[in-house]
Design a protein around this motif. Sequence first.
Motif, PDB file in Angstrom:
ATOM      1  N   ASP A  11      41.372  42.188  40.540  1.00  0.00           N
ATOM      2  CA  ASP A  11      42.200  42.912  39.583  1.00  0.00           C
ATOM      3  C   ASP A  11      43.441  43.499  40.245  1.00  0.00           C
ATOM      4  N   PHE A  15      44.656  38.716  39.547  1.00  0.00           N
ATOM      5  CA  PHE A  15      44.614  38.835  38.081  1.00  0.00           C
ATOM      6  C   PHE A  15      45.449  40.031  37.644  1.00  0.00           C
ATOM      7  N   HIS A  17      45.642  42.620  35.728  1.00  0.00           N
ATOM      8  CA  HIS A  17      44.838  43.483  34.859  1.00  0.00           C
ATOM      9  C   HIS A  17      45.700  44.462  34.073  1.00  0.00           C
ATOM     10  N   SER A  20      47.414  42.860  31.078  1.00  0.00           N
ATOM     11  CA  SER A  20      46.408  42.428  30.105  1.00  0.00           C
ATOM     12  C   SER A  20      45.795  43.628  29.390  1.00  0.00           C
ATOM     13  N   TYR A  99      42.205  42.240  24.959  1.00  0.00           N
ATOM     14  CA  TYR A  99      42.352  42.246  26.419  1.00  0.00           C
ATOM     15  C   TYR A  99      42.105  40.848  26.977  1.00  0.00           C
ATOM     16  N   GLN A 100      41.029  40.210  26.524  1.00  0.00           N
ATOM     17  CA  GLN A 100      40.687  38.883  27.027  1.00  0.00           C
ATOM     18  C   GLN A 100      41.727  37.836  26.613  1.00  0.00           C
ATOM     19  N   TRP A 103      44.502  37.759  29.139  1.00  0.00           N
ATOM     20  CA  TRP A 103      44.190  37.522  30.553  1.00  0.00           C
ATOM     21  C   TRP A 103      45.149  36.511  31.162  1.00  0.00           C
ATOM     22  N   GLN A 133      31.725  39.278  33.872  1.00  0.00           N
ATOM     23  CA  GLN A 133      33.115  39.440  33.428  1.00  0.00           C
ATOM     24  C   GLN A 133      34.100  38.983  34.497  1.00  0.00           C
ATOM     25  N   GLN A 134      33.841  39.336  35.751  1.00  0.00           N
ATOM     26  CA  GLN A 134      34.773  38.975  36.811  1.00  0.00           C
ATOM     27  C   GLN A 134      34.787  37.459  37.043  1.00  0.00           C
ATOM     28  N   LYS A 137      36.811  35.923  34.286  1.00  0.00           N
ATOM     29  CA  LYS A 137      38.251  36.080  34.539  1.00  0.00           C
ATOM     30  C   LYS A 137      38.764  34.968  35.453  1.00  0.00           C
ATOM     31  N   ARG A 140      38.878  31.721  33.524  1.00  0.00           N
ATOM     32  CA  ARG A 140      39.872  31.673  32.447  1.00  0.00           C
ATOM     33  C   ARG A 140      41.305  31.589  32.977  1.00  0.00           C
ATOM     34  N   ILE A 141      41.567  32.188  34.126  1.00  0.00           N
ATOM     35  CA  ILE A 141      42.935  32.159  34.654  1.00  0.00           C
ATOM     36  C   ILE A 141      43.166  30.965  35.573  1.00  0.00           C
TER      37      ILE A 141
END
Length: 239
Positions: A11, A15, A17, A20, A99-100, A103, A133-134, A137, A140-141
Motif C-alpha cells: 500500500d 498500490f 491506496h 483509491s 474503493y475496489q 484500485w 484482500q492484499q 489487490k 487486480r492491479i
Amino acid sequence: MEIRAVLFDLDNTLFDHSTSARAGLDAFLQHLGTASTDELARAWFQLEQTTYDRFLAHELSFHEQRRERLRQFLPLTGRAVPATDRLLDGLFDVYLQNYQTAWAAFPDAGPALQSLHDGDMPVGVITNGNHRQQTLKVSRIGLGPLMQGIFSSESMGHAKPSSEAFRQPCQSLGISPAHVLYVGDNFRVDVEGARNAGLQAIHLNRDGGGPEGTIQNLAELVPLLGAETGGASDSTTLV
C-alpha cells in the motif's frame, strides 16, 4: 553487498491506496448525501490508521475494525450509527465496492517489477493486512505474475515493523536477509523495520525529499540495482 531478491511494501508503494481510498470515500459520502470535504477525508484516513493498527495488534478483528471506523466516522457526517453489525457491514460495503473499483498500481510499479523479473531477480511483497484482500489487490492491479510470494501479517502472524515479519519471507525464499532489499514508503515501519531485521532497505518517498538514498519513484530502483544485467554490483551500497 550483493542483492539477490527485492521485497516491497504494497500500500502506497506499489498500490496507490490513497487515491483509491479517496475515490471510495467520495462515492460513499455521495451515497450518504454528504458533500466530500478535505476535513472529512483527513478524519477518515486518521480513523483508518487508528482502527487498522488495532487490528494489527489483535485488539479488533478485520471486520470489527471496519465497523469501528464507521461508528466513529458517521457522526462526523451527521448520520446516525446503525444499531447492528449487519447494517454496519452493509454500509461499509458501499465504500468497499467503490474503493475496489478504483484500485490501481502506481504507473512505475509494473515496469520496475517487470525489469527485475526479466533480470531474474526474485520479487515479493511484505504487507500488513488481511491476506485475502492484499492478495486480491496484487492480482487486480496486474502484478501477480511477477511475484514469488505475498507475505501478509495475517498469514505470518507478525506485523511490520516486527523483525520476524521480514525474516520469515527471506527464509521462505531461501535467501539470507543481508542479501535481500526491502523498499517501502513508511520510514519507521518499512525501512527501520527491515534494517533491524538485517535486510538492506530503501525509502520510497513519492513526495520528494528525505535522507541520502531515498528514491522518489521506482524507476530509480532498477538502474541502482543494475537489474538490466541480471543482478546488483557488489560495490552497490544500500543502507
